[in-house]
Write a protein that holds these residues in place. Sequence first.
Motif, short mmCIF file in Angstrom:
data_model
loop_
_atom_site.label_atom_id
_atom_site.label_comp_id
_atom_site.label_asym_id
_atom_site.label_seq_id
_atom_site.Cartn_x
_atom_site.Cartn_y
_atom_site.Cartn_z
N LYS A 173 8.73 -5.65 1.34
CA LYS A 173 8.41 -7.07 1.42
C LYS A 173 6.94 -7.31 1.78
O LYS A 173 6.52 -8.45 1.94
N TRP A 174 6.18 -6.24 1.94
CA TRP A 174 4.75 -6.39 2.20
C TRP A 174 4.03 -6.64 0.87
O TRP A 174 4.50 -6.23 -0.20
N ASP A 175 2.90 -7.30 0.95
CA ASP A 175 2.10 -7.58 -0.25
C ASP A 175 1.23 -6.35 -0.54
O ASP A 175 0.13 -6.21 -0.02
N LYS A 176 1.74 -5.48 -1.41
CA LYS A 176 1.04 -4.23 -1.71
C LYS A 176 -0.33 -4.47 -2.34
O LYS A 176 -1.27 -3.69 -2.13
N ASP A 177 -0.46 -5.56 -3.10
CA ASP A 177 -1.73 -5.84 -3.76
C ASP A 177 -2.84 -6.14 -2.77
O ASP A 177 -4.03 -6.08 -3.11
N ARG A 178 -2.49 -6.50 -1.55
CA ARG A 178 -3.48 -6.79 -0.51
C ARG A 178 -3.79 -5.57 0.36
O ARG A 178 -4.54 -5.66 1.33
N ILE A 205 5.91 9.08 -4.08
CA ILE A 205 4.82 8.49 -3.30
C ILE A 205 3.51 8.63 -4.07
O ILE A 205 3.09 9.74 -4.40
N GLU A 206 2.89 7.51 -4.37
CA GLU A 206 1.65 7.51 -5.15
C GLU A 206 0.41 7.35 -4.29
O GLU A 206 -0.63 7.96 -4.58
N THR A 207 0.48 6.53 -3.26
CA THR A 207 -0.72 6.21 -2.48
C THR A 207 -0.40 6.08 -1.00
O THR A 207 0.74 5.88 -0.59
N LEU A 208 -1.46 6.20 -0.21
CA LEU A 208 -1.44 5.86 1.21
C LEU A 208 -2.24 4.56 1.35
O LEU A 208 -3.40 4.52 0.96
N ASN A 209 -1.64 3.54 1.92
CA ASN A 209 -2.28 2.24 1.96
C ASN A 209 -2.39 1.69 3.38
O ASN A 209 -1.48 1.87 4.19
N LYS A 210 -3.50 1.02 3.64
CA LYS A 210 -3.63 0.28 4.88
C LYS A 210 -2.73 -0.95 4.83
O LYS A 210 -2.40 -1.44 3.75
N PRO A 211 -2.33 -1.50 5.98
CA PRO A 211 -1.54 -2.74 5.97
C PRO A 211 -2.33 -3.88 5.36
O PRO A 211 -3.56 -3.87 5.35
N ALA A 259 14.92 6.57 10.39
CA ALA A 259 15.27 5.31 9.72
C ALA A 259 14.29 5.04 8.59
O ALA A 259 13.10 5.36 8.69
N PRO A 260 14.74 4.42 7.50
CA PRO A 260 13.88 4.20 6.32
C PRO A 260 12.91 3.04 6.54
O PRO A 260 13.15 2.14 7.36
N LEU A 261 11.82 3.06 5.77
CA LEU A 261 10.82 1.99 5.84
C LEU A 261 11.14 0.84 4.90
O LEU A 261 10.63 -0.27 5.09
N GLY A 262 11.94 1.10 3.86
CA GLY A 262 12.26 0.06 2.90
C GLY A 262 13.66 0.24 2.35
O GLY A 262 14.35 1.23 2.64
N LEU A 263 14.10 -0.71 1.53
CA LEU A 263 15.45 -0.67 0.95
C LEU A 263 15.61 0.48 -0.03
O LEU A 263 16.66 1.11 -0.10
N VAL A 264 14.59 0.75 -0.81
CA VAL A 264 14.63 1.83 -1.80
C VAL A 264 13.52 2.83 -1.46
O VAL A 264 12.69 2.59 -0.60
N LYS A 265 13.54 3.95 -2.17
CA LYS A 265 12.49 4.94 -1.95
C LYS A 265 11.13 4.33 -2.26
O LYS A 265 10.89 3.85 -3.36
N PRO A 266 10.22 4.35 -1.31
CA PRO A 266 8.92 3.69 -1.53
C PRO A 266 8.01 4.52 -2.42
O PRO A 266 8.13 5.75 -2.49
N ASP A 267 7.09 3.85 -3.11
CA ASP A 267 6.07 4.56 -3.88
C ASP A 267 4.73 4.58 -3.13
O ASP A 267 3.72 5.00 -3.67
N TRP A 268 4.75 4.11 -1.87
CA TRP A 268 3.57 4.18 -1.00
C TRP A 268 4.06 4.15 0.43
O TRP A 268 5.24 3.87 0.71
N THR A 269 3.18 4.45 1.35
CA THR A 269 3.55 4.41 2.77
C THR A 269 2.36 3.89 3.57
O THR A 269 1.20 4.12 3.19
N PRO A 270 2.61 3.17 4.66
CA PRO A 270 1.51 2.67 5.48
C PRO A 270 0.70 3.81 6.09
O PRO A 270 1.25 4.82 6.54
N ALA A 271 -0.60 3.65 6.11
CA ALA A 271 -1.50 4.65 6.68
C ALA A 271 -2.67 3.94 7.34
O ALA A 271 -2.92 2.76 7.10
#
Length: 614
Positions: free
Chosen positions: A38-43, A64-70, A403-415
């Motif tokens: 539910k986070w805005d990945k584009d931001r 997992i494709e990328t490591l992204n800042k919040p 515990a999981p970070l999202g409902l489905v397997k994420p393609d990125w993770t917070p870093a």
Amino acid sequence: MSRTRVGEIRPSQLLWTYGPGALIDLPNMSVITQGIDKWDKDRCEQILESRLLSAVRKVLGPQIETLNKPPMTDEEATSPMSAAALVGVPVKPFPRWLRCVKCGLLSPYDSGLFTLKKSPYRPEATRFVHGQCRGSKGDLPPKDADAVPARFLLACRAGHLDDFPWHWFVHGGQSNCAGNLRFFESGASLQTENLWVRCDTCNSARNMAQASGVNGREKLPACRGRHPHLDRFDEECDETPRAINLGATNGWFAVSLSVLAIPLKGNSLSQLVQDGWKSFEKCKSLEMLEIIVDTLKSTNSLPGIENYELEKIWSAIEVYRSGEDTEDQADLKAPEWEVLTADELPADYPHFMGKVVGIPSGFQEVMERVVLLERLREVNALLGFTRVEAPEEGAGDEAAPRAPLGLVKPDWTPAFEVHGEGIFIRFDAKKLEEWAALDPVKALEDKLRKGHRGWRFKRNLDPEEGYLGIRHAMLHTLAHFLIRELALECGYNAASIRERIYADTEEGRDQAGILIYTAAADSDGTLGGLVDLGKPNNLGRILKQALRRAQVCASDPLCSEHDPSKDQSLHGASCHACSFVSETSCECGNRNLDRALVIPTLQNGDAAFFKELV
């Protein structure tokens, strides 16, 4: 769903304290951070760190494709109602149950008895109110009263979190009674035995002290497998839920990985190509490479690439594409150890700058090298979280359900990335081997091993796995002594100083070192105060002060007499008064510590590594 902006936290807190599934205590309400889907990945700004990305994929999967800042709020947004001002991490109120501060009414916020009063221009004033409250005795004129979150929750080791079952608890199980509940206090203090919940209709009442301990768990229902940050219930959960307080530190523990940004095997260009591989992957010619490099330079997306000619970059790309330059990156610390102990430190990597200095007087027999890291960069990635118990360092994923970070397997993770400085100390591995072979040290290690086995056995884990070793325990304890002592002189608080322990002796490795460092989110790093204290004269004085200060603990003789084999704990003669540090500083959760391994104590004077120096 309302998108009212209700508060602010620092981006780094979304990794260590307030990540997905964690509760955030706002001035007038409590909210839970929602899942990353539910986070805005584009931001979210991408972080380039190939070693960490590879390690994250081994845990969370190859998707997992990328490591992204919040996602970051636009600081230039003037209106709190503008679209730019609403950028951030989504949260929702939790727990659902609220308590009126005047009449004690206890009910969910969506029951119709409470109203949310928004304040977009003063977000800290957003709150729930109990409309037309008449006070605890019902004789006051009707008036809006503040409603605050109920202070009790249910949590389990599998990461589930739920509202406290107030109706079940008050009525002793399932009940058809639909009366309103009241929360009230019967004594002068706020201890649990003075807190009561009563039903207005049937007058059933129960003391909150009955919700805690072994007997309390028998009065609570089974875990429903709830993940409120995902709006999901797991099908089943075998863990026993327990009551926790709102805001308790055991409500959320981050499971993360971190690496230092260093060039692999001293090859800075190869590391830059790996970090920026997503940009270079589809490059087919020098002409295309020139456009890519110009873009990276103009956006400063890959600092350091401007120092190399196009032909050298192209050669490095070809080598990496062929697979000749890849290596197993399962061990995150091994490459760091190779660089920190290399004959020549890399001088052309933008995130790493260090110099070798002399060994402090009096420590030449036990130390081999001291490196002052004037510039370093650490990148952390969030993998998940646990509740009730912190994840065990070095024990693998089975130590505690994540515990999981999202409902489905994420393609990125917070870093998140930080820049700073540090002091690396390498010790003589042969001296450590000779010390570990002493009978008093073996006797102490036997107690630590028994404590470790008992701790894991109680949690249905393999008792033979996860033990970090006696060398790690000694170096780890010494690192804590140094953190506490350096904090008194370097200008940084103890919570901002961190450690990395290099003590791997498996598969032919012979690591023996510690890195004490501090870091800040600013790209300019920190102020240099820590590096200055790593110079030989200063470091020798600080080491001696730290060892001398640790000899006697304010909790002695209880601290020095602590036996981990008897209470099945993960530390020996250590406590908050002498060697524990902040959770953000220790990579092992204040486990695998024993100051008797470092200096003589009142109980054990023969197992200390620095026995002759103290």
